[in-house]
Enzyme design. Sequence first.
Site, PDB file in Angstrom:
ATOM      1  N   CYS A  40      15.818  12.748  27.380  1.00 37.75           N
ATOM      2  CA  CYS A  40      16.730  13.628  28.124  1.00 37.75           C
ATOM      3  C   CYS A  40      17.994  12.946  28.637  1.00 37.75           C
ATOM      4  O   CYS A  40      19.102  13.301  28.220  1.00 37.75           O
ATOM      5  CB  CYS A  40      15.985  14.238  29.305  1.00 37.75           C
ATOM      6  SG  CYS A  40      14.599  15.245  28.774  1.00 37.75           S
TER       7      CYS A  40
HETATM    8  N1  LIG Z   1       9.896  15.167  27.017  1.00 33.39           N
HETATM    9  C1  LIG Z   1      10.388  15.541  28.185  1.00 33.39           C
HETATM   10  O1  LIG Z   1      10.055  14.973  29.194  1.00 33.39           O
HETATM   11  C2  LIG Z   1      11.370  16.704  28.320  1.00 33.39           C
HETATM   12  C3  LIG Z   1      11.698  17.147  29.598  1.00 33.39           C
HETATM   13  C4  LIG Z   1      12.557  18.226  29.741  1.00 33.39           C
HETATM   14  C5  LIG Z   1      13.092  18.829  28.605  1.00 33.39           C
HETATM   15  N2  LIG Z   1      12.777  18.378  27.359  1.00 33.39           N
HETATM   16  C6  LIG Z   1      13.356  19.081  26.213  1.00 33.39           C
HETATM   17  O2  LIG Z   1      12.335  19.846  25.582  1.00 33.39           O
HETATM   18  C7  LIG Z   1      12.559  19.881  24.153  1.00 33.39           C
HETATM   19  C8  LIG Z   1      11.342  19.357  23.422  1.00 33.39           C
HETATM   20  O3  LIG Z   1      11.137  18.017  23.796  1.00 33.39           O
HETATM   21  P1  LIG Z   1       9.781  17.243  23.541  1.00 33.39           P
HETATM   22  O4  LIG Z   1       9.868  16.014  24.359  1.00 33.39           O
HETATM   23  O5  LIG Z   1       8.592  18.123  23.711  1.00 33.39           O
HETATM   24  O6  LIG Z   1       9.940  16.917  21.978  1.00 33.39           O
HETATM   25  P2  LIG Z   1       8.804  16.355  20.982  1.00 33.39           P
HETATM   26  O7  LIG Z   1       9.520  15.650  19.897  1.00 33.39           O
HETATM   27  O8  LIG Z   1       7.736  15.655  21.750  1.00 33.39           O
HETATM   28  O9  LIG Z   1       8.129  17.678  20.393  1.00 33.39           O
HETATM   29  C9  LIG Z   1       8.806  18.583  19.612  1.00 33.39           C
HETATM   30  C10 LIG Z   1       7.839  19.176  18.614  1.00 33.39           C
HETATM   31  O10 LIG Z   1       8.534  20.185  17.874  1.00 33.39           O
HETATM   32  C11 LIG Z   1       8.054  20.148  16.546  1.00 33.39           C
HETATM   33  N3  LIG Z   1       9.006  20.833  15.675  1.00 33.39           N
HETATM   34  C12 LIG Z   1      10.212  20.413  15.249  1.00 33.39           C
HETATM   35  N4  LIG Z   1      10.780  21.360  14.473  1.00 33.39           N
HETATM   36  C13 LIG Z   1       9.915  22.400  14.431  1.00 33.39           C
HETATM   37  C14 LIG Z   1       9.935  23.664  13.799  1.00 33.39           C
HETATM   38  N5  LIG Z   1      10.966  24.062  13.072  1.00 33.39           N
HETATM   39  N6  LIG Z   1       8.872  24.467  13.951  1.00 33.39           N
HETATM   40  C15 LIG Z   1       7.802  24.078  14.697  1.00 33.39           C
HETATM   41  N7  LIG Z   1       7.732  22.891  15.312  1.00 33.39           N
HETATM   42  C16 LIG Z   1       8.777  22.072  15.180  1.00 33.39           C
HETATM   43  C17 LIG Z   1       7.888  18.670  16.259  1.00 33.39           C
HETATM   44  O11 LIG Z   1       7.030  18.439  15.170  1.00 33.39           O
HETATM   45  C18 LIG Z   1       7.302  18.179  17.593  1.00 33.39           C
HETATM   46  O12 LIG Z   1       5.891  18.240  17.591  1.00 33.39           O
HETATM   47  C19 LIG Z   1      13.828  19.074  23.925  1.00 33.39           C
HETATM   48  O13 LIG Z   1      14.931  19.918  23.902  1.00 33.39           O
HETATM   49  C20 LIG Z   1      13.907  18.185  25.159  1.00 33.39           C
HETATM   50  O14 LIG Z   1      15.237  17.822  25.450  1.00 33.39           O
HETATM   51  C21 LIG Z   1      11.915  17.327  27.186  1.00 33.39           C
END
Ligand SMILES: NC(=O)c1ccc[n+]([C@@H]2O[C@H](COP(=O)([O-])OP(=O)(O)OC[C@H]3O[C@@H](n4cnc5c(N)ncnc54)[C@H](O)[C@@H]3O)[C@@H](O)[C@H]2O)c1
Length: 452
Positions: A290
């Site tokens: 982030c």
């Molecule tokens: N990790 C954090 O602490 C956090 C906190 C706040 C916001 N976010 C936001 O949340 C969002 C997700 O982050 P995350 O950390 O969970 O990411 P991540 O990479 O851990 O997980 C994302 C998942 O989405 C899947 N994916 C990708 N394309 C796809 C598709 N077309 N169809 C289905 N699945 C698909 C991937 O395989 C993966 O499992 C991002 O925008 C991030 O900025 C993350």
Amino acid sequence: MTTPSVPATLFSELKSKIAARQARVAVIGLGYVGLPLTLLYSEQKFPVTGFDIDQRKVAALAKGESYIYRIPATEIQQARAQGFSATSDYSRIREMDAVIICVPTPLNEYHEPDLSFITNTAAAIAPHLRAGQLIVLESTTYPGTTEEVMVPILEKGNPGGLKAARNGASGGGEFYVAFSPEREDPGNQTVARRDIPKVVGGLDRQASELGAALYGSIFNRVVPVSSPAAAEMTKLLENIYRCVNIALVNELKLLSLRMGLDIWEVIEAASTKPFGFHPFYPGPGLGGHCIPVDPFYLSWKAKEWDFRTRFIELAGEININMPYHVLASVVGALNRQKKALNGAKVLVLGVAYKKDVDDLRESPALTIIELLQKEGAQVSYHDPYFPKVGKGRKYDLEMTCAPLTDLAQYDCVLIVTDHSDYDYQDIVKRSQLVVDTRNATRGIQSSKIVRC
Ligand SMILES: NC(=O)c1ccc[n+]([C@@H]2O[C@H](COP(=O)([O-])OP(=O)(O)OC[C@H]3O[C@@H](n4cnc5c(N)ncnc54)[C@H](O)[C@@H]3O)[C@@H](O)[C@H]2O)c1
């Protein structure tokens, strides 16, 4: 915000289904954000289905296994007993009432937003869209993404010609859209997930109401805002606030080092002020999905408005330089022992981007390892969360975790991530030289320690 845009029956039907916990919830993207969210819905007895294109994740969940360190397999098994399953089959979107999208939003190699995960997901949902469904985007992104990017793909790609419900439109054949940012703080044990207020902005009043109902079922407080863009901007403000303040203390740390002051002591003293001060801490550089990424989503979008977000750029410049400061500090510390970095054995302690998490994304440790290697150091690492560090988007380190046994063999032990499991007193005792980027050795008196 008055005219109902979708026949009252579809709206009230979904609202009552949510209230009765009968709404079928889809969570797309079962990563750090999506998987815990899925489990929360399952705990609250909603029928929930996870969607992910990563077959390994789908297979692991089918076996009742977890791939996220802090989520025990028993929680997956309990959810499975409640009916949770995961799939890659987007045709099942048709069975769902509410669809929550939690896919990644990284930057591309030019530091520009990469919305491909969102656009691919929207394109995969569209053919299976049904009137009356609620689609919520959670991925962090610039203001306007939901309405300008996601909605047009959903509208164009669905065979029934369905439109997103907007105030003033009418005639049925519509679906609801909202944005609700994720506020997870990995590793934070002090706030329960359901106690973190959830901001929701719908495309129209009914979408907002449905979004609030959906999240109100699992979060103790929902904060409605006037539009998806306001919700998108809220998330960016929160992260830019962190990014800029971390840059500020990083800069003040560099000055304090020159002036012979201990910035940590200063921050601790300033923190006693009961108003108007919130402590931020310096470190070896920004990490995680982030804080190093999200601010650049806004600076990119701002250009469309002939606007330069100077605070974001300045903060980026300072934070991006921190790994180089760490490198210079290791060189200086070795130099004082009449040693060169070239050929020196360096053990990096902690590679996760922050303490007590199993997340390597954008970790400054990876940059630091690469910088040390470029200068000819023989680098090893230790991290209880990572038996191996392989190929990432930017790095290809192919390293395995070194044991913590013979620390005296290293010319320098470099603390990059201050995991709670480490016994720092013992580490200092057994090392020749310790360079500490996190003040992990606070309270330990030893001439072997260099705080940087
Ligand atoms: N990790 C954090 O602490 C956090 C906190 C706040 C916001 N976010 C936001 O949340 C969002 C997700 O982050 P995350 O950390 O969970 O990411 P991540 O990479 O851990 O997980 C994302 C998942 O989405 C899947 N994916 C990708 N394309 C796809 C598709 N077309 N169809 C289905 N699945 C698909 C991937 O395989 C993966 O499992 C991002 O925008 C991030 O900025 C993350």
